[in-house]
Design an enzyme around this catalytic site. Structure first.
Site, PDB file in Angstrom:
ATOM      1  N   LYS A  60     -10.252  -0.764  10.752  1.00 36.79           N
ATOM      2  CA  LYS A  60     -10.550  -1.916   9.869  1.00 36.79           C
ATOM      3  C   LYS A  60     -10.757  -2.981  10.847  1.00 36.79           C
ATOM      4  CE  LYS A  60      -7.414  -0.466   6.447  1.00 36.79           C
ATOM      5  NZ  LYS A  60      -8.161   0.318   5.409  1.00 36.79           N
TER       6      LYS A  60
ATOM      7  N   ASP B   4       3.096  -4.281   8.049  1.00 37.38           N
ATOM      8  CA  ASP B   4       1.889  -3.522   7.953  1.00 37.38           C
ATOM      9  C   ASP B   4       0.604  -4.223   8.113  1.00 37.38           C
ATOM     10  OD1 ASP B   4      -0.306  -2.272   6.769  1.00 37.38           O
ATOM     11  OD2 ASP B   4       0.563  -1.459   4.912  1.00 37.38           O
TER      12      ASP B   4
ATOM     13  N   CYS C 154      -4.783   2.496  -3.811  1.00 32.84           N
ATOM     14  CA  CYS C 154      -3.671   2.966  -2.933  1.00 32.84           C
ATOM     15  C   CYS C 154      -2.554   2.156  -2.921  1.00 32.84           C
ATOM     16  CB  CYS C 154      -3.998   3.413  -1.685  1.00 32.84           C
ATOM     17  SG  CYS C 154      -5.085   4.563  -1.274  1.00 32.84           S
TER      18      CYS C 154
ATOM     19  N   GLN D 101      -4.453  -5.044   6.959  1.00 37.31           N
ATOM     20  CA  GLN D 101      -5.430  -5.912   6.399  1.00 37.31           C
ATOM     21  C   GLN D 101      -5.574  -7.333   6.897  1.00 37.31           C
ATOM     22  OE1 GLN D 101      -7.740  -4.995   4.121  1.00 37.31           O
ATOM     23  NE2 GLN D 101      -7.165  -3.175   3.586  1.00 37.31           N
TER      24      GLN D 101
ATOM     25  N   HIS E 180       0.793  -1.222  -0.009  1.00 37.59           N
ATOM     26  CA  HIS E 180       0.020  -0.171   0.009  1.00 37.59           C
ATOM     27  C   HIS E 180       0.770   1.209  -0.014  1.00 37.59           C
ATOM     28  CE1 HIS E 180      -2.719   2.906   1.796  1.00 37.59           C
ATOM     29  NE2 HIS E 180      -3.745   2.244   1.510  1.00 37.59           N
TER      30      HIS E 180
HETATM   31  N1  C6P Z   1      -6.279   0.426   2.807  1.00 38.12           N
HETATM   32  C1  C6P Z   1      -8.129   0.080   1.317  1.00 38.12           C
HETATM   33  O1  C6P Z   1      -9.228   0.272   0.864  1.00 38.12           O
HETATM   34  P1  C6P Z   1      -4.998   3.945   7.152  1.00 38.12           P
HETATM   35  O2  C6P Z   1      -5.696   4.518   6.179  1.00 38.12           O
HETATM   36  O3  C6P Z   1      -3.839   4.450   7.879  1.00 38.12           O
HETATM   37  O4  C6P Z   1      -5.878   3.370   8.335  1.00 38.12           O
HETATM   38  O5  C6P Z   1      -4.498   2.559   6.556  1.00 38.12           O
HETATM   39  C2  C6P Z   1      -3.538   2.593   5.502  1.00 38.12           C
HETATM   40  C3  C6P Z   1      -3.284   1.354   4.863  1.00 38.12           C
HETATM   41  C4  C6P Z   1      -2.061   0.606   4.930  1.00 38.12           C
HETATM   42  N2  C6P Z   1      -1.752  -0.510   4.805  1.00 38.12           N
HETATM   43  C5  C6P Z   1      -2.803  -1.344   4.111  1.00 38.12           C
HETATM   44  C6  C6P Z   1      -2.264  -2.718   3.398  1.00 38.12           C
HETATM   45  C7  C6P Z   1      -3.870  -0.777   3.845  1.00 38.12           C
HETATM   46  O6  C6P Z   1      -4.911  -1.593   3.305  1.00 38.12           O
HETATM   47  C8  C6P Z   1      -4.430   0.570   4.323  1.00 38.12           C
HETATM   48  C9  C6P Z   1      -5.655   0.948   4.212  1.00 38.12           C
HETATM   49  C10 C6P Z   1      -7.788   0.973   2.479  1.00 38.12           C
HETATM   50  O7  C6P Z   1      -7.634  -0.856   1.014  1.00 38.12           O
HETATM   51  C11 C6P Z   1      -7.911   2.338   2.362  1.00 38.12           C
HETATM   52  S1  C6P Z   1      -6.752   2.964   1.119  1.00 38.12           S
END
Ligand code: C6P
Length: 414
Positions: A234, A208, A372, A211, A131
């Site tokens: 999440k 990270d 993203c 997910q 991401h």
């Molecule tokens: N992915 C998706 O629709 P935040 O925005 O900080 O809570 O998470 C960022 C992030 C970082 N790593 C991974 C693997 C992610 O999936 C995400 C967030 C969402 O897939 C929103 S872009």
């Protein structure tokens, strides 16, 4: 529409769904099928009520007041930290930093851990399916320091090439940072092997977990990772709250990354001494109601059991994969052997955004675009995908509706 076969995993899904008020809505005249959980999961009443109870009975600023409300708020906030510690099996609450979310957690490590340690030519190793939150902070660090970003390749299924990853680890590698689960392709990365390979060369590892956290039980000690980042929203919790787990010895060695209240022991113009862990990394008033809500989300998920959640979702994933694969002109993007509960796909002749818009008319929420994760999506040879991502409150019947709606979208463009 034919009735979906019964789900083989025993979860009282109707009772659980009743815990999520938002799910009983109709969208565009149809019952909502919320299949965008990878972007943000919905919150159960237990979370909504915990935040409300905090606001109604204990809100004040934490760590600052001698009055009763401030002490209540502090107790609730620190109890939430302890709840997170137990959930992820960290050794100590000193290893649990509250942040805004995964993005901020990774940026914290990039600023406080990486930047002071790297010289020009040093390397950071990531993978091709990250991401942007696990790419751009390292690019910024490289620009500032002269370090070099190395990217381990993936194959056409969306699996990490572990041999190439191993070969890219070098004497100059200062940090490995990889996803636990890919948000764009669903791939579950071989994180145990990644950690073992990196540690064999003395390289720390950040995972990270954005997910992964809603799908599998996490034990940071068993995993032996050095940093683990995730977001509350999440995990059926509030937005604006997340966690950075860090190995205590590393966190101790890191300077603060933001200055302000709460992260200091004393301030004078001659010099400032910093607070102990974890407060050293929590400058300013934190998201107190968010932490309380996150603890309630963890209680909720634990009461169901992550093993049962994982089993339910594994069935949903398999069911959706089979159903979608039967649709003519549809191609699943991301076919790794080990996948978490999402399916990315394209339909020949129909732009993913059109699929998303048509599905919305059927009351079905999915995400479309590059998620993203532009490098991963481009590597798969497509400009964008449609992505259905499942939570334990989803059902086979909703997947049937998804498949029917995708068919009608395809038929409209034929
Ligand atoms: N992915 C998706 O629709 P935040 O925005 O900080 O809570 O998470 C960022 C992030 C970082 N790593 C991974 C693997 C992610 O999936 C995400 C967030 C969402 O897939 C929103 S872009």
């Amino acid at each position: 529409m034919s009735a979906a076969p019964a789900h083989p995993v025993p979860l009282d899904i109707e009772r659980l769904r009743a815990d999520f008020p938002i799910l009983s809505q109709r969208i565009n005249g149809q019952p909502l099928a919320y299949l965008d959980n990878g972007a943000s999961a919905q919150r159960p009443l237990a979370v909504i009520e915990a935040e409300r109870n905090y606001a109604e009975t204990m809100h004040a600023n934490v760590h600052r007041g001698v009055h009763t409300l401030s002490q209540r708020a502090t107790d609730a906030f620190e109890a939430a930290r302890e709840r997170v510690r137990r959930f992820i099996h960290a050794r100590s609450t000193r290893e649990v930093i509250f942040t805004k979310g995964t993005t901020e957690s990774i940026n914290l490590v990039a600023h406080s851990f990486l930047r002071p340690r790297v010289k020009p030519g040093d390397e950071i190793l990531i993978t091709w399916l990250e991401h942007h939150a696990n790419i751009v902070p390292w690019q910024l660090a490289c620009e500032a320091t002269g370090a070099v970003l190395k990217v381990a390749p993936i194959d056409r299924n969306g699996e990490l090439d572990l041999d190439a990853f191993r070969a890219l680890l070098s004497d100059r590698t200062r940090l490995v940072a990889t996803a636990h689960v890919s948000n764009a392709l669903g791939t579950v990365l071989p994180v145990r092997e990644i950690v073992a390979l990196a540690h064999a060369r003395g390289v720390p590892v950040l995972l990270d977990g954005a997910q992964a956290i809603p799908h599998f039980a996490l034990d940071v000690q068993a995993l032996d990772c050095d940093f683990y980042a995730f977001s509350g929203h999440k995990l059926y919790g509030p937005d604006g709250i997340g966690v950075l787990y860090g190995r205590e010895s590393l966190l101790e060695s890191m300077p603060p990354w933001q200055g302000g209240g709460d992260m200091i022991l004393s301030v004078s113009f001659a010099g400032t001494t910093y607070n102990q862990l974890p407060f050293k990394f929590e400058a300013g008033t934190p998201h107190m109601s968010g932490a309380v809500g996150l603890a309630a989300a963890i209680d909720y998920v634990d009461a169901i059991g992550l093993d049962r959640i994982a089993a339910w979702e594994a069935d949903l994933l398999q069911y959706a994969t089979t159903k979608l694969a039967q649709i003519e002109d549809l191609r699943i993007i991301g076919t790794a052997r080990d996948k978490a509960s999402l399916v990315s796909f394209v339909v020949a002749g129909v732009h993913p955004h059109d699929i998303g818009t048509i599905l919305d008319q059927h009351g079905i929420a999915i995400r479309t675009g590059h998620h993203c994760a532009m490098p991963a999506i481009e590597f798969m040879g497509v400009p964008a995908t449609a992505r259905a991502s499942f939570a334990f409150y989803n059902t086979r019947a909703e997947i049937d509706r998804l498949a029917d709606a995708v068919r009608s979208a395809r038929d409209m463009f034929r």
